[in-house]
Design a protein around this motif. Structure first.
Motif, mmCIF file in Angstrom:
data_model
loop_
_atom_site.group_PDB
_atom_site.id
_atom_site.type_symbol
_atom_site.label_atom_id
_atom_site.label_comp_id
_atom_site.label_asym_id
_atom_site.label_seq_id
_atom_site.Cartn_x
_atom_site.Cartn_y
_atom_site.Cartn_z
ATOM 1 N N VAL A 91 39.607 40.631 17.972
ATOM 2 C CA VAL A 91 40.419 40.186 19.107
ATOM 3 C C VAL A 91 40.787 41.383 19.979
ATOM 4 O O VAL A 91 40.726 41.320 21.217
ATOM 5 C CB VAL A 91 41.695 39.460 18.614
ATOM 6 N N SER A 94 37.712 42.447 21.805
ATOM 7 C CA SER A 94 37.430 41.467 22.847
ATOM 8 C C SER A 94 38.346 41.686 24.053
ATOM 9 O O SER A 94 37.913 41.630 25.216
ATOM 10 C CB SER A 94 37.623 40.053 22.295
ATOM 11 N N GLY A 95 39.633 41.957 23.772
ATOM 12 C CA GLY A 95 40.588 42.217 24.843
ATOM 13 C C GLY A 95 40.241 43.467 25.632
ATOM 14 O O GLY A 95 40.386 43.502 26.867
ATOM 15 N N SER A 118 32.770 40.446 25.379
ATOM 16 C CA SER A 118 34.133 40.009 25.072
ATOM 17 C C SER A 118 34.121 38.607 24.459
ATOM 18 O O SER A 118 34.821 38.343 23.473
ATOM 19 C CB SER A 118 34.972 40.005 26.357
ATOM 20 N N GLY A 122 35.236 38.048 20.533
ATOM 21 C CA GLY A 122 36.454 37.262 20.363
ATOM 22 C C GLY A 122 36.217 35.838 19.906
ATOM 23 O O GLY A 122 37.084 35.231 19.290
ATOM 24 N N ILE A 166 39.965 34.947 24.672
ATOM 25 C CA ILE A 166 41.011 35.869 24.209
ATOM 26 C C ILE A 166 42.369 35.166 24.110
ATOM 27 O O ILE A 166 43.133 35.374 23.168
ATOM 28 C CB ILE A 166 41.100 37.120 25.119
#
Length: 702
Positions: A91, A94-95, A118, A122, A166
Motif C-alpha cells: 500500500v 502504491s501510494g 500503483s 496496491g 489506494i
C-alpha cells in the motif's frame, strides 16, 4: 435399537478476519469441505465452529482467499503484530507511485506506467479475489472494485483507477484496525486470568498449567498476583480487585470461607485457596464463552442488513450495466462517458459501510458491557434493552440486600452497647435469621460474647428468655413482653414501636420482669445503590417502575416509598407476578424484569428482557437471564439501559447514513458529477464514519 452419537464439533480461532463479507465467504467455503455438515463463523469473536470432521489444512485452504490463519481454540499461540511497514508495504509503495504519477505530465507514457504500477502493487490481492469471484458469479465488494478499476484502465483513466485502489486499500486497513479495537474488550477478559498457578501438592509447591489443576487443589496466591482459578479461601485475609468479573472499581475484603474468582487481583495478603472449579468452568471462562456467543447472535437489525445485502450487490451490478449500456444504445450517449458513469456506480455501490454498520456496533457494545461487569447475551437483547420503557423489580435480594440487619438500637435503661451485648448473648444460641442479624451486629462492634446464657428457653412464635450474669431477661415481640408485664409498654413506647413497624421493620423488645430495657429494629435493608439506580433510570427515560414481591404490604410500601417506585404490588404468588408482567407488556410494549436469576423464573422469562442480579459465581443466573449484572450493584442497570439505548441509536444512524450516502452519490450520476475517486471517497468515508460512530460506544461511562 440404534444408538445416536453426537455430531463431532470443533471450534477454531481465525486470524485476519476483518470484514463481514469475508466471514460469510469463509463460512460457505468451510461448509462445502468434505466431511463437514455445517459451519458457523462468529465474526465478532473471530471464531468458527465446524460440525463434522475436517483437517486444519483444509480449513487453512478454505481461508486462503484472504490469507486467513486458522488454529484450534485452545492452542497456545502467541500472535505477534507485524510492523506497520511490513504489513502494508504494498500500500505504501502504491501510494508512492501514485504521488509520482501525479507529478509527471498528464497522459504521458511515463505517468501511465507509474499509475499502472500503483494499481498493480496496491490492488494485486484485490484483483485476485475479484477475478475469482467474477468467474464464479459471486458479487461482493472485491468483484465490484475489480471491474471498476479494470474498466477505468481500459477507458484510459489510469490516475483515477490508481486513486480508487489506494483509497480502497486504506479503507480496508482502517476497517481492520477498528475491528481489532472493537474485539479488544473480549481479549482483555481472555488475558485477565493467568495461564499458570502455584499449587501445593503432596507437601510440595509446584507451578502448574491451569488445565492441569484439579478441583480440591490448594492454590497459593501472593500479594500482587492474579488468581488463576475459582475457589474458596482456606487461609489468609486480603483485599481483592474484582473489576474483571463484577466491574467493581473498589477492592473487596475477603477472608476464610469467602469465594474468589479467576482473573481477580490479590492486592495485599498471602492467600491459600481451595480450587472449586476446573479451568473451563470458572466464572471468567463462562463470561468469555457467553460474550463470544452473544457477539455471534444476529440482532434484528443485523438480520435485516444480511438479507438486504444479498440482493443489494447484484442489484447494483444490474444498475451499473443499465447506466453503461442504455444511454449509448438508445439515447445516442457517448460510450466512454456512460461506461465511466457505470463504473462509478459499481464503486459507490460497494456495501462496505452497510455490512459493517450493525456488527461493529454490537461487538463494541457487548464487549464494553462485559468489561464493566454486565453480561448481555446477544444482539437481540441489546436492542430490546434499548427499547425498554418499563421495569419490574423483585424486592428481596434485588432492591434490598437479601438478609436482615439491625437498623435501630433504642436503649431506655442502659446504653446501646450494653443493650446489644445482652440481646446478642440471648440470641447467639438461636438459629432464627433475626437472631443472626443481632449477633452479627454485636460481633462487628467488637462486643465480648463469651458470657454464657443460662436456663435458655424458647417460646415458639413469641421470643426467648435466659439468665445473663445471674439475671433473667426476656426478648421477643412487644406483645410477648406485654404478657410478662403489661405495664412495661407505655403509650410512648407503643407509638415508637408502631412508627418503626410502619417503616417495614420488625421490632423486638428486650426487658426484665419489671422493666423494658430497649427496642431493636431489624429489616432487610435497601441496597445503597438502589435509590441512585432508580433515579438514574428515570433520567434515561424509563416511564414506569414496579415492585413485585411476596412480602407483606406494609414492608413493601415502606421500601417502595423510600425508593420512589411508581407502583408497588405485594403478597404476590409467582403466577401473579407473571400475569402482571404480561399486563405491563400490553401497556408499555417492552418490559424488563430484574430479579436474582433463581426465583421468579416465569416472570423473568415472560419479560421482554430478563435481568439477573449478582451473577458472579452463580451458574443459574448466567444461564436463565438475558442480561446478567455480575456484581450486586444495581447502578449497573442504568448503565446497561444507557449503553443499549446508545447502541440502538447508533445502529439506526449507521444504517440510515450508509444507505443515504449511497442514494446521494447515485443522484450525482445524472448530471455527471460522480467521478470514480469521488465514488470511492464516498464509500470509504461512509465506512470510516459508521466505524468511528460505533466505537463511540467504548466511551459510554457508568
Amino acid at each position: 435399537m440404534s444408538t445416536t452419537h453426537p455430531e463431532p464439533k470443533q471450534v477454531y480461532r481465525i486470524q485476519g478476519l476483518t470484514c463481514a463479507n469475508c466471514a460469510m465467504k469463509f463460512e460457505n467455503n468451510v461448509k462445502h469441505l468434505a466431511g463437514v455438515t455445517n459451519a458457523t463463523v462468529n465474526f465478532g469473536a473471530s471464531k468458527i465452529t465446524v460440525y463434522g470432521e475436517t483437517t486444519l489444512e483444509a480449513l487453512q485452504k478454505a481461508g486462503s482467499f484472504d490469507n486467513l490463519k486458522v488454529y484450534p481454540e485452545k492452542a497456545k499461540i502467541e500472535l505477534q503484530r507485524e510492523p506497520l511497514v511490513k504489513a502494508y508495504w504494498n500500500v505504501l509503495l502504491s501510494g508512492l507511485f501514485l504521488i509520482v504519477g501525479y507529478a509527471l505530465p498528464e497522459q504521458s507514457i511515463a505517468s501511465v506506467l507509474v499509475f499502472a504500477a500503483s494499481i498493480l502493487f496496491g490492488g494485486y490481492s484485490l484483483f485476485m479475489k475479484g477475478s475469482k469471484n467474477l468467474f464464479r458469479l459471486q458479487f461482493d465488494m472485491n468483484t465490484l472494485m475489480t471491474v471498476a478499476v479494470i474498466g477505468a484502465s481500459i477507458l484510459g483513466e489510469w490516475s483515477e483507477g490508481a486513486t480508487v485502489v489506494i483509497l480502497f486499500a486504506i479503507s480496508e486497513a482502517l476497517e481492520r484496525h477498528a475491528m481489532e479495537k472493537a474485539r479488544q474488550s473480549i481479549r482483555t477478559l481472555i488475558d485477565a486470568a493467568p495461564k499458570v498457578a502455584l499449587v501445593r501438592r503432596n507437601q510440595h509447591e509446584v507451578t502448574l498449567d491451569v488445565d492441569e489443576i484439579m478441583v480440591g487443589d490448594i492454590m497459593i496466591v501472593k500479594p500482587g498476583q492474579k488468581l488463576a482459578m475459582d475457589g474458596i479461601i482456606v487461609k489468609g485475609t486480603s483485599t481483592i480487585n474484582q473489576a474483571p468479573i463484577t466491574g467493581e472499581s473498589v477492592p473487596v475484603s475477603k477472608t476464610m470461607h469467602d469465594e474468589v474468582f479467576a482473573g481477580t487481583l490479590n492486592e495485599e495478603g498471602l492467600l491459600e485457596v481451595k480450587v472449586t472449579k476446573r479451568a473451563d468452568d470458572t466464572t471468567i471462562a463462562k463470561i468469555i464463552h457467553l460474550v463470544e456467543e452473544a457477539q455471534a447472535q444476529r440482532a434484528p437489525a443485523q438480520a435485516f442488513i444480511d438479507s438486504f445485502a444479498k440482493s443489494y450487490t447484484p442489484a447494483i451490478m444490474v444498475v451499473a450495466i443499465a447506466v453503461a449500456l442504455v444511454p449509448p444504445l438508445f439515447l445516442s450517449g457517448s460510450w466512454s462517458e456512460w461506461v465511466y458513469r457505470g463504473l462509478a456506480v459499481l464503486v459507490v455501490g460497494c456495501p462496505c459501510a452497510l455490512v459493517i454498520s450493525t456488527p461493529i456496533a454490537i461487538v463494541t457494545a457487548i464487549g464494553k458491557a462485559a468489561r464493566c461487569g454486565v453480561l448481555i447475551k446477544g444482539g437481540i437483547y441489546l436492542e430490546e434493552a434499548g427499547r425498554v420503557n418499563a421495569i419490574a423489580f423483585d424486592k428481596t435480594g434485588t432492591l434490598t440486600k437479601g438478609f436482615p440487619e439491625v437498623t435501630e438500637l433504642i436503649a431506655f435503661l442502659h446504653d446501646e452497647t450494653e443493650l446489644l451485648r445482652i440481646a446478642a448473648l440471648l440470641e447467639k444460641g438461636s438459629q432464627h435469621p433475626l437472631a443472626s442479624a443481632i449477633v452479627r451486629r454485636a460481633a462487628s462492634s467488637g462486643i465480648d460474647l463469651s458470657a454464657p446464657a443460662e436456663d435458655f428457653q424458647s417460646v415458639t412464635g413469641k421470643g426467648i428468655r435466659a439468665k445473663i450474669d445471674g439475671k433473667t431477661y426476656y426478648m421477643g415481640s412487644p406483645a410477648y413482653l406485654a404478657e410478662i408485664n403489661s405495664d412495661m409498654l407505655t403509650p410512648a413506647i407503643s407509638i415508637r414501636i408502631r412508627a418503626l413497624q410502619q417503616e417495614g421493620k420488625t421490632v423486638m423488645a428486650l426487658g426484665t420482669e419489671s422493666d423494658i430495657l430497649g427496642l431493636i429494629a431489624v429489616a432487610d435493608d435497601i441496597r445503597d445503590s438502589s435509590k441512585t439506580a432508580l433515579h438514574q433510570l428515570k433520567q434515561h427515560g424509563i416511564k414506569q417502575t414496579m415492585m413485585l414481591t411476596g412480602d407483606n404490604q406494609a414492608t413493601a410500601k415502606a421500601i417502595g416509598n423510600r425508593l420512589g417506585i411508581t407502583e408497588i404490588r405485594a403478597e404476590l404468588l409467582p403466577q401473579t407476578k407473571l400475569h402482571l408482567i404480561k399486563q405491563l407488556k400490553d401497556e408499555y410494549s417492552s418490559v424488563a424484569m430484574v430479579g436474582d436469576g433463581v426465583n421468579d423464573a416465569p416472570a423473568l422469562a415472560a419479560a421482554s428482557v430478563g435481568i439477573a442480579m449478582g451473577g458472579a459465581g452463580t451458574d443459574t443466573a448466567m444461564e436463565t437471564a438475558d442480561i446478567v449484572l455480575m456484581g450486586d450493584d444495581l447502578r449497573k442497570l442504568p448503565f446497561t439501559i444507557k449503553l443499549s439505548r446508545k447502541a440502538l441509536a447508533i445502529i439506526k444512524q449507521n444504517i440510515a447514513f450508509s444507505i443515504g450516502i449511497k442514494l446521494l452519490a447515485l443522484m450525482l450520476i445524472v448530471p455527471g458529477w460522480l467521478t470514480l475517486w469521488l465514488a470511492i471517497s464516498a464509500d470509504m468515508g461512509a465506512t470510516l464514519i459508521v466505524t468511528a460512530n460505533s466505537l463511540r460506544l467504548l466511551k459510554v461511562n457508568e
